[in-house]
Motif scaffolding. Sequence first.
Motif, PDB file in Angstrom:
ATOM      1  N   GLY A 444      39.600  41.022  43.544  1.00 54.13           N
ATOM      2  CA  GLY A 444      39.486  42.206  44.369  1.00 54.13           C
ATOM      3  C   GLY A 444      38.640  41.955  45.595  1.00 54.13           C
ATOM      4  N   PHE A 445      38.685  42.898  46.497  1.00 52.02           N
ATOM      5  CA  PHE A 445      37.850  42.933  47.688  1.00 52.02           C
ATOM      6  C   PHE A 445      37.952  44.345  48.242  1.00 52.02           C
ATOM      7  N   THR A 446      37.320  44.601  49.347  1.00 46.95           N
ATOM      8  CA  THR A 446      37.318  45.928  49.944  1.00 46.95           C
ATOM      9  C   THR A 446      38.735  46.484  50.052  1.00 46.95           C
ATOM     10  N   GLY A 447      38.945  47.692  49.557  1.00 42.63           N
ATOM     11  CA  GLY A 447      40.227  48.356  49.658  1.00 42.63           C
ATOM     12  C   GLY A 447      41.163  48.139  48.495  1.00 42.63           C
ATOM     13  N   VAL A 448      40.802  47.254  47.570  1.00 36.09           N
ATOM     14  CA  VAL A 448      41.677  47.040  46.411  1.00 36.09           C
ATOM     15  C   VAL A 448      41.785  48.310  45.575  1.00 36.09           C
ATOM     16  N   GLN A 449      40.780  49.159  45.669  1.00 37.48           N
ATOM     17  CA  GLN A 449      40.718  50.378  44.858  1.00 37.48           C
ATOM     18  C   GLN A 449      41.937  51.274  45.064  1.00 37.48           C
ATOM     19  N   ARG A 450      42.396  51.389  46.290  1.00 35.57           N
ATOM     20  CA  ARG A 450      43.482  52.338  46.554  1.00 35.57           C
ATOM     21  C   ARG A 450      44.846  51.814  46.103  1.00 35.57           C
ATOM     22  N   HIS A 451      44.896  50.546  45.710  1.00 32.64           N
ATOM     23  CA  HIS A 451      46.176  49.969  45.303  1.00 32.64           C
ATOM     24  C   HIS A 451      46.226  49.588  43.825  1.00 32.64           C
ATOM     25  N   CYS A 452      45.137  49.065  43.284  1.00 33.45           N
ATOM     26  CA  CYS A 452      45.133  48.527  41.921  1.00 33.45           C
ATOM     27  C   CYS A 452      44.710  49.597  40.920  1.00 33.45           C
ATOM     28  N   PRO A 453      45.548  49.926  39.937  1.00 32.22           N
ATOM     29  CA  PRO A 453      45.207  51.016  39.006  1.00 32.22           C
ATOM     30  C   PRO A 453      44.240  50.633  37.897  1.00 32.22           C
ATOM     31  N   LEU A 454      43.972  49.318  37.711  1.00 33.56           N
ATOM     32  CA  LEU A 454      43.121  48.916  36.596  1.00 33.56           C
ATOM     33  C   LEU A 454      42.569  47.520  36.847  1.00 33.56           C
ATOM     34  N   LEU A 455      41.245  47.379  36.726  1.00 35.56           N
ATOM     35  CA  LEU A 455      40.628  46.058  36.786  1.00 35.56           C
ATOM     36  C   LEU A 455      40.557  45.464  35.391  1.00 35.56           C
ATOM     37  N   TRP A 456      40.645  44.128  35.364  1.00 41.18           N
ATOM     38  CA  TRP A 456      40.314  43.438  34.122  1.00 41.18           C
ATOM     39  C   TRP A 456      39.221  42.436  34.457  1.00 41.18           C
ATOM     40  N   ALA A 457      38.348  42.175  33.508  1.00 37.96           N
ATOM     41  CA  ALA A 457      37.098  41.483  33.784  1.00 37.96           C
ATOM     42  C   ALA A 457      37.230  39.980  33.954  1.00 37.96           C
ATOM     43  N   GLY A 458      38.452  39.444  33.874  1.00 38.07           N
ATOM     44  CA  GLY A 458      38.617  38.020  34.092  1.00 38.07           C
ATOM     45  C   GLY A 458      38.486  37.208  32.824  1.00 38.07           C
ATOM     46  N   ASP A 459      38.041  35.979  32.992  1.00 38.77           N
ATOM     47  CA  ASP A 459      38.134  34.989  31.912  1.00 38.77           C
ATOM     48  C   ASP A 459      36.775  34.688  31.282  1.00 38.77           C
ATOM     49  N   LEU A 478      30.217  48.368  35.337  1.00 41.11           N
ATOM     50  CA  LEU A 478      29.271  49.271  36.005  1.00 41.11           C
ATOM     51  C   LEU A 478      29.189  48.998  37.504  1.00 41.11           C
ATOM     52  N   SER A 479      29.120  47.718  37.888  1.00 40.95           N
ATOM     53  CA  SER A 479      28.981  47.398  39.312  1.00 40.95           C
ATOM     54  C   SER A 479      30.238  47.787  40.078  1.00 40.95           C
ATOM     55  N   SER A 480      31.416  47.443  39.562  1.00 34.35           N
ATOM     56  CA  SER A 480      32.652  47.784  40.268  1.00 34.35           C
ATOM     57  C   SER A 480      32.916  49.284  40.231  1.00 34.35           C
ATOM     58  N   GLY A 481      32.479  49.952  39.165  1.00 38.31           N
ATOM     59  CA  GLY A 481      32.710  51.385  39.045  1.00 38.31           C
ATOM     60  C   GLY A 481      31.996  52.208  40.089  1.00 38.31           C
ATOM     61  N   LEU A 482      30.870  51.715  40.585  1.00 35.44           N
ATOM     62  CA  LEU A 482      30.140  52.441  41.621  1.00 35.44           C
ATOM     63  C   LEU A 482      30.881  52.446  42.953  1.00 35.44           C
ATOM     64  N   LEU A 483      31.872  51.563  43.102  1.00 33.90           N
ATOM     65  CA  LEU A 483      32.551  51.394  44.381  1.00 33.90           C
ATOM     66  C   LEU A 483      33.972  51.941  44.370  1.00 33.90           C
ATOM     67  N   GLY A 484      34.278  52.827  43.420  1.00 33.41           N
ATOM     68  CA  GLY A 484      35.578  53.475  43.421  1.00 33.41           C
ATOM     69  C   GLY A 484      36.576  52.935  42.429  1.00 33.41           C
ATOM     70  N   ASN A 485      36.181  51.950  41.621  1.00 31.82           N
ATOM     71  CA  ASN A 485      37.075  51.406  40.598  1.00 31.82           C
ATOM     72  C   ASN A 485      36.822  52.154  39.289  1.00 31.82           C
ATOM     73  N   ALA A 486      37.615  53.164  39.026  1.00 36.76           N
ATOM     74  CA  ALA A 486      37.333  54.060  37.901  1.00 36.76           C
ATOM     75  C   ALA A 486      37.645  53.435  36.557  1.00 36.76           C
ATOM     76  N   TYR A 487      38.581  52.468  36.522  1.00 33.98           N
ATOM     77  CA  TYR A 487      39.090  51.962  35.245  1.00 33.98           C
ATOM     78  C   TYR A 487      38.883  50.453  35.146  1.00 33.98           C
ATOM     79  N   HIS A 488      38.306  50.030  34.042  1.00 37.03           N
ATOM     80  CA  HIS A 488      37.935  48.633  33.842  1.00 37.03           C
ATOM     81  C   HIS A 488      38.156  48.294  32.370  1.00 37.03           C
ATOM     82  N   HIS A 489      38.569  47.059  32.089  1.00 35.78           N
ATOM     83  CA  HIS A 489      38.716  46.632  30.702  1.00 35.78           C
ATOM     84  C   HIS A 489      38.622  45.110  30.656  1.00 35.78           C
ATOM     85  N   SER A 490      38.762  44.544  29.472  1.00 31.15           N
ATOM     86  CA  SER A 490      38.579  43.097  29.322  1.00 31.15           C
ATOM     87  C   SER A 490      39.475  42.556  28.220  1.00 31.15           C
ATOM     88  N   ASP A 491      39.561  41.232  28.163  1.00 30.47           N
ATOM     89  CA  ASP A 491      40.281  40.556  27.082  1.00 30.47           C
ATOM     90  C   ASP A 491      39.459  40.668  25.796  1.00 30.47           C
TER      91      ASP A 491
END
Length: 667
Positions: A444-459, A478-491
């Motif tokens: 991700g980077f600036t502006g990914v929030q408006r396009h990507c519906p869900l982050l995953w925490a990587g490897d 927590l860090s990404s959530g403060l910047l507009g990424n409402a949804y996060h999960h992991s493997d």
Amino acid sequence: MQIQTTSTGFDLILDGRPILRHRSEAPCLFVGRGDARMDMYRGNFDIEDYFIERTPLVHAAVSGSEIAFSAAPGQPARLVLQVSGDGRNGALHVRTDDSSINRIWLRVHAEQGEHVWGGGEQMSYFDLRGRRFPLWTSEPGVGRDKTTEITFRADVMGKAGGDYWNTNYPQPTYLSSRRYALHVETTAYSAFDFRRPDFHEIEIWAVPERIELTARPTFIALVEAMAERFGRQPPLPEWVYGGAIIGLKDGAGSFDRLERIVAAGTKVSGLWCEDWVGLRHTSFGARLFWDWKANEDRYPGLRQRIAELEDRGIRFLGYVNPYIAVDGSLFPEAEAAGYFAKDESGKTALVDFGEFDCGVVDFTNPEAASWFAERVIGQNMIDYGLSGWMADFGEYLPIDVKLANGIDARIMHNAWPTLWAEVNARAVESRGKRGEILFFMRAGFTGVQRHCPLLWAGDQSVDFTRHDGLVTVISGALSSGLLGNAYHHSDIGGYTSLFGNVRTPELIMRWAEMGAFTPVMRTHEGNRPRDNLQIDQDPEVLSHFARMTRIYVHLAPYLKSLVAEASSRGLPVQRPLFLHFEDDARTYAVQEAYLYGPDLLVAPVWQAGKAEWSTYLPAGADWIHVWSAQTFAGGQEVTVPAPLGEPPVFYRAGSTFASLFADLRNA
């Protein structure tokens, strides 16, 4: 914003908060030149800068809303800041006629006891104060701790060890406990340095478009403003609430394994098969075949299988990335149309991924981006029946390719994840399936929030380590959530298994306990499935996992309320404690526990061999331990039993969802 001049400089004030404090003897701005060396090795970077010049601009001439900086009185201005904005929102527009400048250092006023958060998705440290954070999208590294053997061995093997600041998703934005946010509008390499007690130093390897400032009276209002600025995500699809997304990559055998998992009482919403495109066999082992269409040799009758699963309320998900293998069917089509990035000679740039070469589709070419969205994702994936996918490798743009827009790839590198997210989102929009299809990204980077519906925490590594294990997922959310990424999960269970480091039953179970209290539960077999325990290979693990999926489904009414709140206000589902308890300063540095919405506090057990666990409960509320029903007053650290199956979870007394939470004991 206000500019208050002094005899030797000025103060820049935003809603009563000093932001810049410039004096001739203590300037806030430095400019110069550097010559960077950047080496990329499969998503990992070795970066070094040779500074040619770093000049303090000690003289600042204020004229209305402009501040002209020069090295000394009487000398020409080397850089001008145009100040604009009101008491809550401001901007510093940067202008220079000096073409030699390619480095800027800005010192922002800091205060004793101040905390800062953000920087994109930071995995090691949630509170950034006291450290320096380069902001460059890359592989996050293995181990991520230079004192450990696993990181040393990964560095030796493939420059892949990483450090605490490496991240797939950097963003030059931070929030301060002084209730303001600063964002640098640039895609160039930059760094935030929070090591000094009296100033934060912002380093940028280009002249940025502007520096944005936002002030709000509360943390909640500030986070809402960030979501408004960077974009709100669509709501989670309704089908997600039905249970976990099960990751299997066993060809046709994946369906039989899924049935055994369901028979154990597991609530399942999706089957995710990375290998839907088929495999190639290399000396490194089986790799996915990067041609982005269904391989019906590996998955016979897949389209019919997908329809049958959907009739049972189970969706099918796949995998895609921006590269196309030279020996696949799509490569000649894309090359003939000129859709690939080029090398120095103007030919298609080929990237070696270990015994197979690929071209990278040039998303700065609008026709190439449209082709990938329609031909690859639209036709081969959505029309085929996929309800989601992992959109991988957004951080992999090589820095030596030539792009259609003519911009240096080193400047476009950070922007690439956002362009990649936009391609995926465009495909979804073209089929009218926004809010129904779920793709997830690690980059991700600036502006990914408006396009990507869900982050995953990587490897993450398949372990409990401090810098690369289970606990890092919390900081990332927590860090990404403060910047507009409402949804996060992991493997669930982690991903990276190297040098004999393998999953334990305890690790999988503890990870599943955390996953039940995140927006999406999803498993992954990891990079070495045959070497690592899978959820369906141990009866105790499978039984535990099934129960955690029932807990997740039980909480669906509450999660839906949080998704509605994210859609309307931009608040993340997983929240730092201070977001709702900002009067309790002890919450500002907590990164090993989180609020799941306003009313649940989750403190995952992230160390091995623990039968009890301690966590801090914020002042200002009474907290009820879910499993014992014992009530604790806030403002103290408490210790509770934490056997497997009873993760430390507390709900706020008086919550409108109190009866739902209390019934978790029976889930």
